[in-house]
Design an enzyme around this catalytic site. Structure first.
Site, PDB file in Angstrom:
ATOM      1  N   GLU A   1      73.291  14.652  42.883  1.00  0.00           N
ATOM      2  CA  GLU A   1      73.584  13.841  41.693  1.00  0.00           C
ATOM      3  C   GLU A   1      73.900  14.734  40.495  1.00  0.00           C
ATOM      4  O   GLU A   1      74.819  14.463  39.722  1.00  0.00           O
ATOM      5  CB  GLU A   1      72.416  12.912  41.353  1.00  0.00           C
ATOM      6  CG  GLU A   1      72.751  12.003  40.183  1.00  0.00           C
ATOM      7  CD  GLU A   1      71.566  11.243  39.613  1.00  0.00           C
ATOM      8  OE1 GLU A   1      71.543  11.030  38.382  1.00  0.00           O
ATOM      9  OE2 GLU A   1      70.661  10.861  40.377  1.00  0.00           O
TER      10      GLU A   1
ATOM     11  N   SER B   1      64.806   5.162  48.604  1.00  0.00           N
ATOM     12  CA  SER B   1      65.722   5.254  49.748  1.00  0.00           C
ATOM     13  C   SER B   1      65.007   5.050  51.081  1.00  0.00           C
ATOM     14  O   SER B   1      65.609   5.231  52.138  1.00  0.00           O
ATOM     15  CB  SER B   1      66.445   6.613  49.735  1.00  0.00           C
ATOM     16  OG  SER B   1      65.533   7.657  49.506  1.00  0.00           O
TER      17      SER B   1
END
Length: 317
Positions: free
Chosen positions: A130, A270
């Site tokens: 990210e 996740s």
């Protein structure tokens, strides 16, 4: 010695809207165009999810050289740099972008403020995809800080127009401490209108703060590469409650529960609920009797799918 009795489940835990959307993008692309579908980087940082999608025909790659011409390519939920976007476009891949919309929001903010002449300080973890994606929105002018000490080393070309952005999956408390140091050194720094740390990261950390006070040990379900899962374990440890992170039920150790009556259980954004259920079953095999959920927020956020993957969209391979 206390006997293992209760499992208390954090609320909320597990999948967030961005993860749900990213997985659905890969599954719909597979259903619509057939295998293989290429995915740049792990779609989300969870071993079970990645292996499940591999079994359905997804191929995970890091380098676009590994994608054949005219293939269908999905960008992971973490986002990608401008260079990767441009290369994919030049090569003519059919691209579906599974970048979390909350990460995209940071990219848009960077582009907008860059046009206004701003440089940036980014709070995040070096090497995380990210962070690489956000820093790769510009050729230069984004300075990464990982901790308070890094703030003193930042050397922007100018400090009149300086803005701060953060990775979306940081520890809320750690990021606040680093931001305080940034503001002390650069008092006129521009902050995001809403903090960049995403609602799901914040909510899961808040839940662990409440949970850890009620239990003798905390178990976090999440993969080692998952930033937000690692932060959940750290939150509990900082509050003085022992915590362990497991990728699957097989990694649980009976000795973690010796002399501990109450186990708190959470999952990173996740980590799928099936893993939580398997962990509950294994903890029960060590002697736990009851399972209950603590009171907590119900998340209702939903993100739309990209064009071309919604039900009823016309499309050919």
């Amino acid at each position: 010695m206390a006997q293992l009795q209760d499992i208390i489940l954090a609320e909320p835990r597990g999948f967030c809207a961005g993860v749900d959307r990213a997985i659905e993008i890969v599954e719909r692309a597979l259903a619509k165009f057939g295998a293989p579908i290429y995915v740049r980087h792990e779609i989300v940082h969870n071993t079970y999810v990645v292996n499940d999608l591999k079994s359905k025909g997804a191929i995970f790659i890091e380098d676009l050289d590994d994608v054949p011409p005219r293939a269908t390519l999905v960008f992971s939920a973490h986002g990608v740099s401008k260079a990767v976007q441009n290369e994919a476009a030049q090569r003519g891949f059919q691209v579906f972008d599974a970048t979390c919309p909350l990460v995209t929001k940071v990219h848009i903010e960077v582009a907008k403020l860059h046009r206004e002449g701003y440089e940036f300080i980014m709070i995040g973890h070096k090497g995380h995809p990210e962070v690489e994606g956000t820093m790769g929105q510009l050729d230069s002018g984004i300075h990464l800080v990982e901790d308070v000490a890094d703030v003193a080393r930042v050397n922007p070309a100018q400090s009149e127009k300086l803005a701060v952005v953060t990775q979306t999956t940081l520890s809320v408390d750690d990021a606040a401490e680093i931001l305080k140091a940034v503001k002390a050194r650069f008092p006129q720094v521009r902050e995001p209108k809403q903090q960049d740390i995403c609602y799901a990261t914040q909510n899961r950390q808040d839940a662990v703060k409440v949970l850890s006070a009620q239990v003798d040990v905390v178990i976090v379900v999440g993969s080692p590469t998952s930033s937000n899962s690692n932060r959940l374990r750290e939150v509990s440890l900082k509050l003085g409650t022992p915590a362990h992170m497991v990728d699957s039920a097989d990694e649980l150790r009976p000795e973690w529960f010796e002399g501990r009556a109450r186990v708190g259980l959470t999952a990173g954004a996740s980590a799928p609920e099936i893993l939580v259920r398997q962990v509950i079953d294994r903890i029960k095999s060590f002697g736990a009797i009851s399972v209950r959920s603590m009171d907590g927020l119900t998340e209702t956020v939903k993100f739309p799918l990209p064009k071309g993957l919604k039900l009823g969209d016309a499309g050919t391979h």
